[in-house]
Write a protein that holds these residues in place. Structure first.
Motif, short mmCIF file in Angstrom:
data_model
loop_
_atom_site.label_atom_id
_atom_site.label_comp_id
_atom_site.label_asym_id
_atom_site.label_seq_id
_atom_site.Cartn_x
_atom_site.Cartn_y
_atom_site.Cartn_z
N ALA A 120 -0.53 -10.86 1.53
CA ALA A 120 -1.45 -10.89 1.88
C ALA A 120 -1.03 -10.52 4.15
N CYS A 124 -0.01 -6.99 -0.21
CA CYS A 124 -0.95 -7.01 -1.16
C CYS A 124 -0.81 -8.09 -2.26
N CYS A 148 -3.59 -7.98 -7.37
CA CYS A 148 -5.13 -7.29 -6.86
C CYS A 148 -4.21 -6.12 -8.04
N CYS A 195 -11.67 -1.75 -2.85
CA CYS A 195 -10.51 -2.73 -3.15
C CYS A 195 -10.89 -4.35 -3.20
N ILE A 221 -6.81 -7.66 5.75
CA ILE A 221 -5.61 -7.35 5.66
C ILE A 221 -4.96 -7.80 7.06
N ASN A 234 1.32 -1.21 0.03
CA ASN A 234 0.45 -0.20 -0.27
C ASN A 234 1.11 1.64 0.23
N CYS A 248 -3.01 -2.03 -3.99
CA CYS A 248 -3.51 -2.79 -2.86
C CYS A 248 -3.67 -1.08 -2.20
N CYS A 288 -6.49 -8.31 -1.06
CA CYS A 288 -6.69 -6.77 -1.79
C CYS A 288 -7.31 -5.48 -0.48
#
Length: 213
Positions: free
Chosen positions: A197, A156, A160, A168, A183, A149, A163, A178
């Motif tokens: 994840a 992630c 995806c 998402c 997560i 992210n 992230c 994602c």
């Protein structure tokens, strides 16, 4: 070492039953309660297959207990509200601090039933362990097969595409792979370069929604 008696749970059953089945035919262990396995001597690794875990809302936690009473607890990274009949394999290895017992805790005991098969155990076999513990891996050494992210605190799945962000949960892999908020709720920390994840650091959501970046 041999596992001790299995407290709680039902006797092994023949498949199929409510999404539960054996990995190695034809018996397996099924329970909706917490249970423990105690060993006759210290071991350094323990693994198992879990079947039908996470199809409702139950979260499975694994705890390795050492002879001095200290322990290490790990929430097992599995889907929540996923499809029935899913399979995972989980292994715990500690060459520095062997353990004598393992505990399994079901957050939705008596409501969500799990199946287990092919428990495996091992010890170091008399081989000396001389390596010094390495330092904690950096973000750059982790999440090699995933994407982070914006603040690099969550890893992630690469599939995806991004992230976090709005919607998402609609990305390939869904919220479990994602969405940083989902997560982070698992508490699972990245430990290997191939882990996804998982958490890379302390996650702080920008707003109180699932629209996180």
């Amino acid at each position: 070492p041999t596992p001790g008696p299995r407290p709680g749970g039902d006797p092994p059953q023949a498949p199929p039953l409510n999404g539960q089945y054996a990995i190695s035919p034809v018996t397996y262990f099924s329970t909706d309660d917490d249970f423990a396995i105690e060993f006759s001597e210290n071991i350094t690794s323990f693994g198992f297959y879990g079947v039908d875990i996470g199809d409702v809302q139950g979260i499975l936690t694994f705890t390795a207990v050492r002879t001095d009473g200290t322990s290490c607890s790990i929430p097992i990274p599995h889907e929540v509200d996923g499809p029935s009949g899913g399979v995972l394999y989980f292994a715990y290895i500690d060459l520095v601090e062997p353990f004598i017992r393992v505990n399994f805790t079901n957050s939705e005991g008596m409501r969500d039933r799990f199946a287990f098969d092919d428990f495996t155990i091992a010890d170091r076999g008399g081989m000396p362990f001389t390596g010094e513990p390495s330092g904690a891996p950096t973000v750059f050494e982790l999440c090699v097969e995933g994407i982070t992210n914006a603040d690099e605190t969550v890893c992630c799945d690469a599939g995806c595409g991004v992230c976090g962000g709005c919607k998402c949960d609609l990305n390939p892999g869904g919220a479990a792979l994602c969405c940083p908020g989902t997560i982070a709720a698992t508490g699972f920390e990245c430990m290997m370069a191939t882990d996804v994840a998982c958490l890379l650091g302390e996650y702080l959501p920008i707003v109180d929604t699932e629209c996180y970046w």
